[in-house]
Structures are given as structure tokens and as C-alpha cells.
Design an enzyme around this catalytic site. Structure first.
Site, PDB file in Angstrom:
ATOM      1  N   GLN A  51       0.824  -1.205   0.000  1.00  0.00           N
ATOM      2  CA  GLN A  51       0.000   0.000   0.000  1.00  0.00           C
ATOM      3  C   GLN A  51       0.860   1.258   0.000  1.00  0.00           C
ATOM      4  O   GLN A  51       0.535   2.254  -0.655  1.00  0.00           O
ATOM      5  CB  GLN A  51      -0.917   0.001   1.230  1.00  0.00           C
ATOM      6  CG  GLN A  51      -1.899   1.153   1.287  1.00  0.00           C
ATOM      7  CD  GLN A  51      -2.958   1.061   0.191  1.00  0.00           C
ATOM      8  OE1 GLN A  51      -3.297  -0.038  -0.262  1.00  0.00           O
ATOM      9  NE2 GLN A  51      -3.497   2.189  -0.221  1.00  0.00           N
ATOM     10  N   GLU A  52       1.958   1.203   0.715  1.00  0.00           N
ATOM     11  CA  GLU A  52       2.803   2.387   0.870  1.00  0.00           C
ATOM     12  C   GLU A  52       3.607   2.703  -0.398  1.00  0.00           C
ATOM     13  O   GLU A  52       3.677   3.853  -0.815  1.00  0.00           O
ATOM     14  CB  GLU A  52       3.776   2.186   2.042  1.00  0.00           C
ATOM     15  CG  GLU A  52       3.133   2.221   3.415  1.00  0.00           C
ATOM     16  CD  GLU A  52       2.789   3.625   3.865  1.00  0.00           C
ATOM     17  OE1 GLU A  52       3.099   4.588   3.138  1.00  0.00           O
ATOM     18  OE2 GLU A  52       2.199   3.772   4.951  1.00  0.00           O
ATOM     19  N   SER A  53       4.212   1.690  -0.984  1.00  0.00           N
ATOM     20  CA  SER A  53       5.182   1.951  -2.049  1.00  0.00           C
ATOM     21  C   SER A  53       4.992   1.108  -3.301  1.00  0.00           C
ATOM     22  O   SER A  53       5.715   1.314  -4.282  1.00  0.00           O
ATOM     23  CB  SER A  53       6.601   1.704  -1.520  1.00  0.00           C
ATOM     24  OG  SER A  53       6.769   0.328  -1.214  1.00  0.00           O
TER      25      SER A  53
END
Length: 214
Positions: free
Chosen positions: A116-118
Site C-alpha cells: 500500500q505504501e510503495s
């Protein structure tokens, strides 16, 4: 004193003066020789330095990108939003397993957060300045002792460590821990719930949807 004695004394004085002058001349010549040698040594050193600089310039790597904020990180700062491929699964999977095991966090949670982050891109830099696979903010990375936020292993271990801290802080409540990971600990601690921020609520929902139901 007789004339002869006066002449003798005068001769002695002249001899002493000539010897003194001779010594002064020798001293002056020695000093000049020493200064000349030092000047030659300095000139040779300058030539050597110039050659070394020319050699280094000829083989120098490209100029480094700007340093990270606050000068904290010791390694180069990738270009903002730099494009890089996601980490291959064969390399990613064992790193996630190791980081999760080390910090005592569910590996699926670590994986879901990293995705989700990267999108599993180790060079990712957000518009807000979050860095690496687990998108740690520079201040947070500094608190965690991160040396290279773009190193996949260090990013995963540090992100897993932060998740563990937040899970412990909120009694194992994954939603609150994720809300704090995204929006900050203080906001969740003050309200006791996931902050009513569209980005944060979407973030928490997306990650929880990737986890198996208890």
C-alpha cells in the site's frame, strides 16, 4: 701605546670583523639555499596535487543528488518520485518474512503495508517526503536509527518495528495501529479511533482487506 701596538690591535679588529662578515655571509647563503629548496618542494607538491585533481576529475562519478532533509541520511537521495521497478518477489518474500519474525509482527500485515505504501518500490519518495518500501518519514526514520531508508531490508525491518510499537500501543488493534502509521500516533491517541481523514480511512480499509479474517 706604541704605533706598532695600535696597528696590531687594529689588525685584530679587522680580522674579527672579516670573520664575522664571512660567517654572516655563510649563514645568509645557507638560509637562501634552504628557502630555495622549500620553494622547490612546494612547487613540486602543487604540481602533484594538480595532477591528482585532474585524474580524479577524469574518473569522477556523476554529481550526487541533493542530500536528504536535515542532512540526516548518509546515502544519496533519489530523485523525487523516481521510477524504479518493484522488488522481485524472490527477493521481497524472504525479506518480509525475516523482518516480521524479528519484530514479532504478522508477515501478511508487513507485506500489505509495504504494498500500500510503495507498491514494493524501494526507491519510492512521496510528495510529503516519505521514503522507501515502508515510506518512513525522515523524522521517524531518524528516531528508528535508519541509516539508509532506501535499503529494502532496513526499510522493512524498521517499518515492522514501528508497526509493532503501534500495535502494542493500541492493544493489538490493527485498524488503530494502521491509522497511526498513516496519520500519526497523536491523532489516533487523542481520538481513540481511526482519524476521519479520507486518505487514512481508505488506507486502513485497503490494508485490512488484504489480511485474512481472524
Amino acid at each position: 701605546m706604541s704605533a706598532r701596538q695600535e696597528l696590531a690591535v687594529l689588525g685584530l679588529c679587522l680580522g674579527a670583523a672579516l670573520r664575522a662578515e664571512s660567517l654572516d655571509e655563510k649563514t645568509r647563503q645557507a638560509m637562501q639555499a634552504s628557502v630555495s629548496k622549500q620553494a622547490q618542494a612546494v612547487a613540486a607538491m602543487q604540481v602533484s596535487i594538480a595532477r591528482q585533481r585532474a585524474a580524479l576529475a577524469a574518473h569522477a562519478p556523476p554529481a550526487a543528488p541533493p542530500a536528504a532533509p536535515d542532512g540526516f541520511f548518509t546515502l544519496a537521495w533519489p530523485a523525487r518520485n523516481a521510477a524504479c521497478d518493484p522488488l522481485p518477489e524472490a527477493e521481497l518474500a524472504p525479506l518480509i518474512t525475516q523482518a516480521a519474525a524479528k519484530e514479532g509482527v504478522d508477515a501478511q500485515l508487513v507485506r500489505a503495508v509495504a504494498e500500500q505504501e510503495s507498491g514494493f518500490r524501494p526507491c519510492a519518495v512521496s510528495d510529503k517526503g516519505a521514503l522507501g518500501l515502508m515510506q518512513l518519514m525522515p523524522a521517524t526514520a531518524a528516531q528508528l536509527g535508519v541509516k539508509d531508508p532506501f535499503d529494502p531490508q532496513e526499510s522493512l525491518v524498521s517499518g515492522a518495528h514501528l508497526l509493532k510499537q503501534l500495535l502494542d500501543r493500541f492493544g493489538g488493534d490493527a485498524a488503530l495501529a494502521l491509522g497511526a502509521y498513516n496519520a500519526g500516533l497523536e491523532r489516533v491517541a487523542q481520538s481513540g479511533r481511526v482519524p476521519d481523514i479520507p486518505e487514512t480511512t481508505h488506507y486502513v480499509q485497503q490494508i485490512l482487506s488484504k489480511l485474512p479474517l481472524p
